[in-house]
Design a protein around this motif. Structure first.
Motif, PDB file in Angstrom:
ATOM      1  N   SER A  80      -7.336 -17.037 -11.253  1.00 27.85           N
ATOM      2  CA  SER A  80      -8.230 -17.153 -12.526  1.00 27.85           C
ATOM      3  C   SER A  80      -8.706 -15.873 -12.780  1.00 27.85           C
ATOM      4  N   GLY A  81      -9.043 -15.373 -14.127  1.00 31.90           N
ATOM      5  CA  GLY A  81      -9.513 -14.229 -14.667  1.00 31.90           C
ATOM      6  C   GLY A  81      -8.560 -13.155 -14.574  1.00 31.90           C
ATOM      7  N   ALA A  82      -9.017 -12.049 -15.123  1.00 32.21           N
ATOM      8  CA  ALA A  82      -8.262 -10.750 -15.158  1.00 32.21           C
ATOM      9  C   ALA A  82      -7.752 -10.197 -13.994  1.00 32.21           C
ATOM     10  N   ILE A  83      -6.687  -9.859 -13.796  1.00 35.37           N
ATOM     11  CA  ILE A  83      -6.242  -9.232 -12.355  1.00 35.37           C
ATOM     12  C   ILE A  83      -6.482  -7.910 -12.530  1.00 35.37           C
ATOM     13  N   MET A  84      -7.348  -7.135 -11.690  1.00 33.96           N
ATOM     14  CA  MET A  84      -7.632  -5.583 -11.511  1.00 33.96           C
ATOM     15  C   MET A  84      -6.841  -4.839 -10.575  1.00 33.96           C
ATOM     16  N   GLU A  85      -6.070  -5.598  -9.721  1.00 29.61           N
ATOM     17  CA  GLU A  85      -5.367  -4.929  -8.629  1.00 29.61           C
ATOM     18  C   GLU A  85      -4.045  -5.507  -8.234  1.00 29.61           C
ATOM     19  N   VAL A  86      -2.973  -5.072  -8.095  1.00 29.17           N
ATOM     20  CA  VAL A  86      -1.784  -5.566  -7.712  1.00 29.17           C
ATOM     21  C   VAL A  86      -0.939  -4.830  -6.838  1.00 29.17           C
ATOM     22  N   GLU A  87      -0.567  -5.372  -5.538  1.00 28.43           N
ATOM     23  CA  GLU A  87      -0.023  -4.404  -4.630  1.00 28.43           C
ATOM     24  C   GLU A  87       1.018  -5.207  -3.956  1.00 28.43           C
ATOM     25  N   PHE A  88       2.363  -4.665  -3.639  1.00 30.54           N
ATOM     26  CA  PHE A  88       3.487  -5.300  -3.130  1.00 30.54           C
ATOM     27  C   PHE A  88       3.039  -4.861  -1.530  1.00 30.54           C
ATOM     28  N   PHE A  89       3.449  -5.660  -0.528  1.00 30.06           N
ATOM     29  CA  PHE A  89       3.691  -5.580   0.720  1.00 30.06           C
ATOM     30  C   PHE A  89       4.753  -4.630   0.933  1.00 30.06           C
ATOM     31  N   PRO A  90       4.527  -3.261   1.583  1.00 33.85           N
ATOM     32  CA  PRO A  90       5.647  -2.359   1.821  1.00 33.85           C
ATOM     33  C   PRO A  90       6.611  -2.460   2.945  1.00 33.85           C
ATOM     34  N   THR A  91       7.382  -3.691   2.478  1.00 35.77           N
ATOM     35  CA  THR A  91       8.646  -4.229   3.714  1.00 35.77           C
ATOM     36  C   THR A  91       9.442  -4.529   2.874  1.00 35.77           C
ATOM     37  N   LYS A  92      10.965  -4.020   3.316  1.00 29.95           N
ATOM     38  CA  LYS A  92      12.134  -4.380   2.842  1.00 29.95           C
ATOM     39  C   LYS A  92      12.500  -5.789   3.044  1.00 29.95           C
ATOM     40  N   ASP A  93      12.051  -6.597   3.886  1.00 31.34           N
ATOM     41  CA  ASP A  93      12.344  -7.981   4.058  1.00 31.34           C
ATOM     42  C   ASP A  93      11.697  -8.959   3.510  1.00 31.34           C
ATOM     43  N   THR A  94      10.776  -8.638   2.717  1.00 23.85           N
ATOM     44  CA  THR A  94       9.956  -9.817   1.788  1.00 23.85           C
ATOM     45  C   THR A  94       9.260  -9.352   0.585  1.00 23.85           C
ATOM     46  N   ILE A 136      -2.333  -2.032   1.592  1.00 22.78           N
ATOM     47  CA  ILE A 136      -1.619  -2.544   2.828  1.00 22.78           C
ATOM     48  C   ILE A 136      -0.736  -1.274   3.224  1.00 22.78           C
ATOM     49  N   HIS A 137      -0.995  -0.958   4.285  1.00 24.24           N
ATOM     50  CA  HIS A 137      -0.321   0.287   4.812  1.00 24.24           C
ATOM     51  C   HIS A 137       1.064  -0.081   5.456  1.00 24.24           C
ATOM     52  N   PRO A 138       2.051   0.610   5.291  1.00 24.73           N
ATOM     53  CA  PRO A 138       3.295   0.499   5.956  1.00 24.73           C
ATOM     54  C   PRO A 138       3.348   0.409   7.300  1.00 24.73           C
ATOM     55  N   TYR A 139       2.442   0.990   7.897  1.00 25.48           N
ATOM     56  CA  TYR A 139       2.543   0.839   9.303  1.00 25.48           C
ATOM     57  C   TYR A 139       1.409   0.070   9.897  1.00 25.48           C
ATOM     58  N   SER A 140       0.959  -0.787   8.984  1.00 23.95           N
ATOM     59  CA  SER A 140      -0.217  -1.677   9.365  1.00 23.95           C
ATOM     60  C   SER A 140      -0.248  -2.800   8.525  1.00 23.95           C
ATOM     61  N   LEU A 141       0.868  -3.635   8.555  1.00 20.14           N
ATOM     62  CA  LEU A 141       0.963  -4.539   7.192  1.00 20.14           C
ATOM     63  C   LEU A 141      -0.049  -5.747   7.506  1.00 20.14           C
ATOM     64  N   SER A 142      -0.350  -6.041   8.555  1.00 19.55           N
ATOM     65  CA  SER A 142      -1.474  -7.224   8.982  1.00 19.55           C
ATOM     66  C   SER A 142      -2.798  -6.971   9.035  1.00 19.55           C
ATOM     67  N   LYS A 143      -3.186  -5.736   8.568  1.00 25.33           N
ATOM     68  CA  LYS A 143      -4.430  -5.299   8.371  1.00 25.33           C
ATOM     69  C   LYS A 143      -4.624  -4.750   6.924  1.00 25.33           C
ATOM     70  N   ILE A 144      -5.448  -5.549   6.000  1.00 26.58           N
ATOM     71  CA  ILE A 144      -5.126  -5.440   4.593  1.00 26.58           C
ATOM     72  C   ILE A 144      -6.698  -5.052   4.046  1.00 26.58           C
ATOM     73  N   PRO A 362       7.863  -0.479  -3.126  1.00 30.21           N
ATOM     74  CA  PRO A 362       8.128   0.747  -2.446  1.00 30.21           C
ATOM     75  C   PRO A 362       9.468   0.889  -1.843  1.00 30.21           C
ATOM     76  N   MET A 363       9.849  -0.172  -1.398  1.00 31.37           N
ATOM     77  CA  MET A 363      11.200  -0.427  -0.483  1.00 31.37           C
ATOM     78  C   MET A 363      12.359  -0.973  -1.202  1.00 31.37           C
ATOM     79  N   LEU A 364      12.043  -1.492  -2.304  1.00 31.48           N
ATOM     80  CA  LEU A 364      13.227  -2.136  -3.229  1.00 31.48           C
ATOM     81  C   LEU A 364      13.316  -1.710  -4.632  1.00 31.48           C
ATOM     82  N   PRO A 365      14.028  -0.561  -4.944  1.00 35.77           N
ATOM     83  CA  PRO A 365      14.008  -0.291  -6.204  1.00 35.77           C
ATOM     84  C   PRO A 365      14.461  -1.139  -7.209  1.00 35.77           C
ATOM     85  N   GLY A 366      13.911  -0.998  -8.370  1.00 35.80           N
ATOM     86  CA  GLY A 366      14.094  -2.237  -9.247  1.00 35.80           C
ATOM     87  C   GLY A 366      13.393  -3.227  -9.298  1.00 35.80           C
ATOM     88  N   VAL A 367      12.206  -3.491  -8.432  1.00 40.97           N
ATOM     89  CA  VAL A 367      11.366  -4.701  -8.298  1.00 40.97           C
ATOM     90  C   VAL A 367      10.040  -4.156  -8.722  1.00 40.97           C
TER      91      VAL A 367
END
Length: 382
Positions: A80-94, A136-144, A362-367
């Motif tokens: 709900s409400g205005a989104i202020m931040e959007v961030e992809f998980f930096p991994t190729k498989d998801t 979301i750091h590419p070397y630490s995906l599980s610590k957001i 960052p890992m899937l060009p065109g997305v």
């Protein structure tokens, strides 16, 4: 004309819940939008993601934006409400995004989830005010890491299934960023123009510098030289700093960019050779040259009302173009860096609101993920 497809959506039970202002760890389940949501399913999904083998950027990947489209499964109302931040998980498989809104809610959307997987949407309320950053750091995906105007920086440890407190300030926090080569180092932009650095393992600031006269909207690091940091501010300037030359008394930027309005963003290009700024003076700034001393201002209408997140132009998957919102067509303007002008506008009939905040995978060009003030996220793909 065919009817619009019904969007995937979060559980309507969330309403506008607020987080307890608690300095201790809080279980994911305690901050979940619904008792029906399976938090372990999200945790398992994130824990199963593969970290990147390297931190190399996709600076050599050219994408034909005219071939990008939005499939019906690539649209959802996440919050709900205005989104202020959007961030992809930096991994190729998801393909998964994390988003934050003006009410302190943080949502996760697994774009490629099955229909019986709660639409792949999970919503939590770890903050009491506007979410100002997601890391979301590419070397630490599980610590957001998430930050908020309430002065709290939360660390979601997916393995522990809890939101911890990484840092707290008496002042609002407007931006956060982690260098590409150090997952434990966090830089924080605060209200009065100060940038602080801390080790998230200790939650204690290492250093603090007064870099601007007013609040700092964005912090970004050069992917090829993480000693170079760019900042943008409400004081109508953007700056490039060399961290090795900062001092506590009178730090001087390597590059100072002046605008006639607040600067919403200053981002390095994928190669690190260019810097783009977005300002409320209806200009997109482009800095190039060996020392970023070649400066060009490109006209672009950047004004948005108080109910819509401010525009922030982002780079594509190489140094070729910058993408920013279009208020009239409710689309994405593509500005060619070489020609220094608007060359194309991406539109889609199902987008019914102005897209404001974007992120490129960052890992899937065109997305590309775009978000709106109505809590919607749309994903373009090739």
């Amino acid at each position: 004309m065919a009817p619009r497809k019904k969007l995937k959506t979060y559980s309507e039970e969330i309403g506008f819940k607020k987080s307890p202002r608690d300095i201790g760890d809080i279980a994911m389940k305690a901050l979940s939008s619904s008792c029906l949501v399976d938090d372990k399913r999200l945790a398992t999904k994130i824990m199963g993601m593969k970290s990147n083998d390297s931190l190399e950027t996709n600076s050599s990947h050219s994408v034909d934006v005219k071939s990008m489209k939005i499939d019906e499964k690539n649209a959802a109302r996440v919050l709900s409400g205005a989104i202020m931040e959007v961030e992809f998980f930096p991994t190729k498989d998801t393909r998964m995004v994390a988003v934050g809104n003006t009410y302190g809610n943080v949502g996760f959307w697994n774009i490629d989830s099955d229909e019986d997987d709660d639409n792949g949407i999970y919503v939590y309320y770890p903050h009491t005010g506007c979410v100002s950053g997601i890391s979301i750091h590419p070397y630490s995906l599980s610590k957001i890491i998430t930050s908020c105007y309430d002065g709290f920086v939360r660390l979601l440890d997916v393995e522990k299934e809890s939101f911890g407190l990484a840092y707290t300030s008496e002042h609002p926090i407007f931006s956060i960023c982690r260098p590409y080569d150090n997952m434990n180092s966090l830089f924080i932009g605060e209200e009065h123009g100060s940038v602080g650095s801390l080790d998230i393992r200790s939650s204690k600031p290492n250093s603090s510098w007064k870099l601007h006269k007013e609040k700092i909207y964005t912090i970004d690091f050069n992917s090829q030289n993480t000693k170079l940091m760019a900042t943008s501010s409400k004081d109508k300037t953007a700056c490039i700093w060399d961290l090795r030359k900062l001092d506590h008394l009178n730090p001087q930027p390597l590059k100072l960019v002046n605008h006639n309005g607040a600067v919403n963003l200053a981002y390095f290009s994928p190669s690190g050779n260019l810097l783009a700024t977005t300002s409320k003076d209806d200009k997109i700034g482009l800095m190039s040259g060996a020392n970023y001393d070649v400066e060009c201002m490109i006209n672009h209408p950047n004004y948005t009302s108080r109910f819509i997140s401010s525009f922030r132009g982002i780079w594509g998957w190489d140094d070729g173009f910058i993408m920013v919102g279009n208020t009239k067509l409710k689309g994405v303007d593509v500005i060619c860096a070489e020609e220094k002008k608007l060359t194309y506008t991406m539109t889609n009939r199902d987008i019914n609101a102005i897209p404001c905040r974007f992120d490129t995978h960052p890992m899937l060009p065109g997305v590309l993920a775009i978000s709106t003030a109505g809590g919607r996220v749309y994903v373009w793909d090739i």
